[in-house]
Design a protein around this motif. Structure first.
Motif, PDB file in Angstrom:
ATOM      1  N   GLU A   5       0.832  -1.207   0.000  1.00 38.99           N
ATOM      2  CA  GLU A   5       0.000   0.000   0.000  1.00 38.99           C
ATOM      3  C   GLU A   5       0.864   1.254   0.000  1.00 38.99           C
ATOM      4  OE1 GLU A   5      -2.247  -0.691   3.512  1.00 38.99           O
ATOM      5  OE2 GLU A   5      -3.853  -1.764   2.475  1.00 38.99           O
ATOM      6  N   LYS A   6       1.958   1.206   0.759  1.00 41.29           N
ATOM      7  CA  LYS A   6       2.854   2.363   0.837  1.00 41.29           C
ATOM      8  C   LYS A   6       3.467   2.686  -0.523  1.00 41.29           C
ATOM      9  CE  LYS A   6       7.155   3.911   3.078  1.00 41.29           C
ATOM     10  NZ  LYS A   6       6.672   5.257   3.438  1.00 41.29           N
ATOM     11  N   ILE A   7       3.983   1.664  -1.200  1.00 37.57           N
ATOM     12  CA  ILE A   7       4.622   1.889  -2.499  1.00 37.57           C
ATOM     13  C   ILE A   7       3.604   2.383  -3.523  1.00 37.57           C
ATOM     14  CG2 ILE A   7       5.889   0.828  -4.409  1.00 37.57           C
ATOM     15  CD1 ILE A   7       6.930  -1.243  -2.382  1.00 37.57           C
ATOM     16  N   ALA A   8       2.455   1.696  -3.582  1.00 37.34           N
ATOM     17  CA  ALA A   8       1.419   2.077  -4.546  1.00 37.34           C
ATOM     18  C   ALA A   8       0.957   3.507  -4.299  1.00 37.34           C
ATOM     19  CB  ALA A   8       0.242   1.110  -4.463  1.00 37.34           C
ATOM     20  N   GLY A   9       0.789   3.872  -3.030  1.00 42.89           N
ATOM     21  CA  GLY A   9       0.362   5.228  -2.691  1.00 42.89           C
ATOM     22  C   GLY A   9       1.377   6.267  -3.115  1.00 42.89           C
ATOM     23  N   GLU A  10       2.657   5.986  -2.875  1.00 40.29           N
ATOM     24  CA  GLU A  10       3.708   6.941  -3.244  1.00 40.29           C
ATOM     25  C   GLU A  10       3.767   7.141  -4.756  1.00 40.29           C
ATOM     26  OE1 GLU A  10       7.611   6.498  -1.725  1.00 40.29           O
ATOM     27  OE2 GLU A  10       6.968   6.378   0.375  1.00 40.29           O
ATOM     28  N   ILE A  11       3.646   6.054  -5.500  1.00 37.52           N
ATOM     29  CA  ILE A  11       3.690   6.168  -6.970  1.00 37.52           C
ATOM     30  C   ILE A  11       2.486   6.958  -7.476  1.00 37.52           C
ATOM     31  CG2 ILE A  11       3.606   4.888  -9.147  1.00 37.52           C
ATOM     32  CD1 ILE A  11       5.038   2.583  -7.706  1.00 37.52           C
ATOM     33  N   THR A  12       1.321   6.671  -6.911  1.00 42.31           N
ATOM     34  CA  THR A  12       0.070   7.294  -7.371  1.00 42.31           C
ATOM     35  C   THR A  12       0.068   8.801  -7.180  1.00 42.31           C
ATOM     36  OG1 THR A  12      -1.168   5.258  -6.912  1.00 42.31           O
ATOM     37  CG2 THR A  12      -2.435   7.302  -7.089  1.00 42.31           C
ATOM     38  N   ILE A  13       0.551   9.257  -6.014  1.00 43.35           N
ATOM     39  CA  ILE A  13       0.474  10.692  -5.715  1.00 43.35           C
ATOM     40  C   ILE A  13       1.711  11.461  -6.164  1.00 43.35           C
ATOM     41  CG2 ILE A  13      -1.016  10.243  -3.738  1.00 43.35           C
ATOM     42  CD1 ILE A  13       1.365  10.834  -1.910  1.00 43.35           C
ATOM     43  N   SER A  14       2.725  10.750  -6.644  1.00 46.43           N
ATOM     44  CA  SER A  14       3.967  11.413  -7.031  1.00 46.43           C
ATOM     45  C   SER A  14       3.785  12.263  -8.296  1.00 46.43           C
ATOM     46  CB  SER A  14       5.061  10.376  -7.275  1.00 46.43           C
ATOM     47  OG  SER A  14       6.244  11.001  -7.732  1.00 46.43           O
ATOM     48  N   ASP A  15       4.440  13.424  -8.303  1.00 49.59           N
ATOM     49  CA  ASP A  15       4.445  14.265  -9.505  1.00 49.59           C
ATOM     50  C   ASP A  15       5.346  13.663 -10.581  1.00 49.59           C
ATOM     51  OD1 ASP A  15       2.743  16.153  -8.353  1.00 49.59           O
ATOM     52  OD2 ASP A  15       4.418  17.291  -7.485  1.00 49.59           O
ATOM     53  N   ILE A  16       6.277  12.820 -10.156  1.00 52.69           N
ATOM     54  CA  ILE A  16       7.185  12.140 -11.086  1.00 52.69           C
ATOM     55  C   ILE A  16       7.173  10.638 -10.744  1.00 52.69           C
ATOM     56  CG2 ILE A  16       8.718  13.971 -11.865  1.00 52.69           C
ATOM     57  CD1 ILE A  16      10.458  13.518  -9.426  1.00 52.69           C
ATOM     58  N   PRO A  17       6.086   9.946 -11.098  1.00 50.84           N
ATOM     59  CA  PRO A  17       5.928   8.540 -10.705  1.00 50.84           C
ATOM     60  C   PRO A  17       7.055   7.629 -11.180  1.00 50.84           C
ATOM     61  CG  PRO A  17       4.336   9.158 -12.410  1.00 50.84           C
ATOM     62  CD  PRO A  17       4.940  10.416 -11.910  1.00 50.84           C
ATOM     63  N   GLY A  18       7.652   7.945 -12.333  1.00 49.81           N
ATOM     64  CA  GLY A  18       8.744   7.117 -12.831  1.00 49.81           C
ATOM     65  C   GLY A  18       9.934   7.105 -11.877  1.00 49.81           C
ATOM     66  N   THR A  20       9.757   7.606  -8.699  1.00 48.69           N
ATOM     67  CA  THR A  20       9.343   6.862  -7.506  1.00 48.69           C
ATOM     68  C   THR A  20       9.422   5.359  -7.748  1.00 48.69           C
ATOM     69  OG1 THR A  20       7.833   8.676  -6.956  1.00 48.69           O
ATOM     70  CG2 THR A  20       7.516   6.602  -5.783  1.00 48.69           C
ATOM     71  N   ILE A  21       9.033   4.936  -8.945  1.00 49.62           N
ATOM     72  CA  ILE A  21       9.158   3.512  -9.294  1.00 49.62           C
ATOM     73  C   ILE A  21      10.628   3.092  -9.235  1.00 49.62           C
ATOM     74  CG2 ILE A  21       8.955   1.829 -11.167  1.00 49.62           C
ATOM     75  CD1 ILE A  21       6.460   3.408 -12.102  1.00 49.62           C
ATOM     76  N   LYS A  22      11.495   3.917  -9.806  1.00 48.89           N
ATOM     77  CA  LYS A  22      12.926   3.604  -9.814  1.00 48.89           C
ATOM     78  C   LYS A  22      13.475   3.553  -8.390  1.00 48.89           C
ATOM     79  CE  LYS A  22      17.394   5.152 -11.594  1.00 48.89           C
ATOM     80  NZ  LYS A  22      18.109   6.162 -12.420  1.00 48.89           N
ATOM     81  N   LYS A  23      13.029   4.490  -7.541  1.00 49.81           N
ATOM     82  CA  LYS A  23      13.495   4.517  -6.160  1.00 49.81           C
ATOM     83  C   LYS A  23      13.201   3.199  -5.454  1.00 49.81           C
ATOM     84  CE  LYS A  23      11.142   5.812  -2.625  1.00 49.81           C
ATOM     85  NZ  LYS A  23      10.319   6.548  -1.621  1.00 49.81           N
ATOM     86  N   TRP A  24      11.958   2.715  -5.617  1.00 52.30           N
ATOM     87  CA  TRP A  24      11.565   1.484  -4.938  1.00 52.30           C
ATOM     88  C   TRP A  24      12.208   0.253  -5.571  1.00 52.30           C
ATOM     89  CZ3 TRP A  24       9.989   0.989  -0.265  1.00 52.30           C
ATOM     90  CH2 TRP A  24       9.321   2.044   0.353  1.00 52.30           C
ATOM     91  N   ARG A  25      12.361   0.273  -6.886  1.00 50.66           N
ATOM     92  CA  ARG A  25      13.027  -0.860  -7.537  1.00 50.66           C
ATOM     93  C   ARG A  25      14.450  -1.001  -7.016  1.00 50.66           C
ATOM     94  NH1 ARG A  25      16.547  -1.080 -11.325  1.00 50.66           N
ATOM     95  NH2 ARG A  25      16.210   1.042 -12.136  1.00 50.66           N
ATOM     96  N   GLU A  26      15.157   0.117  -6.890  1.00 53.26           N
ATOM     97  CA  GLU A  26      16.525   0.083  -6.397  1.00 53.26           C
ATOM     98  C   GLU A  26      16.576  -0.240  -4.916  1.00 53.26           C
ATOM     99  OE1 GLU A  26      18.097   3.873  -7.604  1.00 53.26           O
ATOM    100  OE2 GLU A  26      18.647   3.127  -9.608  1.00 53.26           O
ATOM    101  N   GLU A  27      15.581   0.199  -4.167  1.00 51.80           N
ATOM    102  CA  GLU A  27      15.512  -0.141  -2.744  1.00 51.80           C
ATOM    103  C   GLU A  27      15.412  -1.657  -2.560  1.00 51.80           C
ATOM    104  OE1 GLU A  27      14.952   0.329   1.523  1.00 51.80           O
ATOM    105  OE2 GLU A  27      15.929   1.458  -0.060  1.00 51.80           O
ATOM    106  N   PHE A  28      14.670  -2.308  -3.442  1.00 57.02           N
ATOM    107  CA  PHE A  28      14.525  -3.769  -3.385  1.00 57.02           C
ATOM    108  C   PHE A  28      15.718  -4.489  -4.012  1.00 57.02           C
ATOM    109  CE2 PHE A  28      10.243  -2.826  -2.215  1.00 57.02           C
ATOM    110  CZ  PHE A  28       9.719  -3.985  -1.650  1.00 57.02           C
ATOM    111  N   GLY A  29      16.627  -3.730  -4.629  1.00 61.45           N
ATOM    112  CA  GLY A  29      17.794  -4.348  -5.250  1.00 61.45           C
ATOM    113  C   GLY A  29      17.438  -5.179  -6.464  1.00 61.45           C
ATOM    114  N   ILE A  30      16.464  -4.711  -7.242  1.00 62.75           N
ATOM    115  CA  ILE A  30      15.965  -5.442  -8.409  1.00 62.75           C
ATOM    116  C   ILE A  30      16.327  -4.664  -9.675  1.00 62.75           C
ATOM    117  CG2 ILE A  30      13.881  -6.278  -9.580  1.00 62.75           C
ATOM    118  CD1 ILE A  30      12.605  -6.521  -6.772  1.00 62.75           C
ATOM    119  N   SER A  31      16.891  -5.337 -10.649  1.00 60.18           N
ATOM    120  CA  SER A  31      17.256  -4.676 -11.901  1.00 60.18           C
ATOM    121  C   SER A  31      16.031  -4.495 -12.796  1.00 60.18           C
ATOM    122  CB  SER A  31      18.298  -5.508 -12.654  1.00 60.18           C
ATOM    123  OG  SER A  31      17.728  -6.724 -13.111  1.00 60.18           O
ATOM    124  N   GLN A  32      16.134  -3.600 -13.759  1.00 57.19           N
ATOM    125  CA  GLN A  32      15.049  -3.409 -14.727  1.00 57.19           C
ATOM    126  C   GLN A  32      14.774  -4.710 -15.472  1.00 57.19           C
ATOM    127  OE1 GLN A  32      16.035  -0.147 -17.340  1.00 57.19           O
ATOM    128  NE2 GLN A  32      15.402   1.412 -15.863  1.00 57.19           N
TER     129      GLN A  32
END
Length: 224
Positions: A5-18, A20-32
């Motif tokens: 819920e936290k991640i989805a909420g941050e992406i949804t309300i972000s002015d630059i969702p991309g 935010t997606i990158k931030k969380w992907r890197e936080e999880f240590g997951i490559s594109q």
């Protein structure tokens, strides 16, 4: 609120969702590449979202991205998901888990190659474990966060990494009203005599192991 819920909420309300997606992907240590493969989409889709070349993802796409991040982490042991869902997002918390059954401490010692440092009674059961970075915990944990380290039960092992002599952790444990069932120092440089004495006064087994914390997490997560 759980991590999804936290991640989805941050992406949804972000002015630059991309971003935010990158931030969380890197936080999880997951490559594109890994994320795109799990979602069964082209790597360019993830790249385009993160760079802003593709319009902001809709609710369905956000859900798929979040689900993929969480499921990939769970396939690796779920350490990051558990850390965030514990309510202690600090990187001083390395792992945390509760069990729905008792596991004998002596059995756990055989799995982590643990060596008792004190004479405290080892005949006890464990209902969970918490692993913390010893130095970061001292610098970052508030009193309320320290309490949350015990999850659903204080009948747990507290694993502590980056231990030099181990005096401060045992002093902190003695000062706090909640007590763990056991304390394990992960690859300590030394074990101070005062730490051993406090372990015996509190009757909390003090144990050391030369296994690294990632290997320990894998073992503890696999216990049934």
């Amino acid at each position: 609120m759980d991590i999804s819920e936290k991640i989805a909420g941050e992406i949804t309300i972000s002015d630059i969702p991309g971003v935010t997606i990158k931030k969380w992907r890197e936080e999880f240590g997951i490559s594109q590449m890994e994320l795109s493969k799990f979602m069964d989409v082209s790597p360019s889709v993830i790249s385009d979202y993160e760079s802003g070349r593709r319009k902001s993802p809709g609710a369905n796409s956000i859900k798929k991205i979040v689900d993929a991040l969480v499921k990939i982490d769970e396939s690796r042991g779920g350490h990051l998901v558990r850390r965030y869902n514990s309510g202690i997002p600090s990187d001083a918390l390395l792992d945390i888990k509760d069990y729905d059954h008792d596991i004998e401490l002596r059995y756990i010692l055989t799995k982590i190659h643990g060596t008792p440092c004190s004479t405290a009674n080892l005949k006890r059961n464990i209902r969970g474990y918490t692993m913390i970075d010893g130095i970061k915990a001292v610098l970052k944990f508030s009193y309320a966060e320290y309490t949350k380290l015990y999850g659903w039960s204080s009948q747990r092992i507290i694993f502590i990494t980056d231990v030099s002599i181990g005096r401060s952790p045992m002093i902190a444990i003695r000062a706090h009203p909640l007590k763990p069932a056991a304390v394990v120092y992960v690859k300590p440089d030394n074990v101070d005599e005062l730490a051993i004495k406090l372990s015996e006064i509190e009757n909390i087994p003090l144990i050391k192991t030369d296994m690294d914390h990632k290997s320990i997490s894998a073992v503890m997560n696999s216990l049934r």
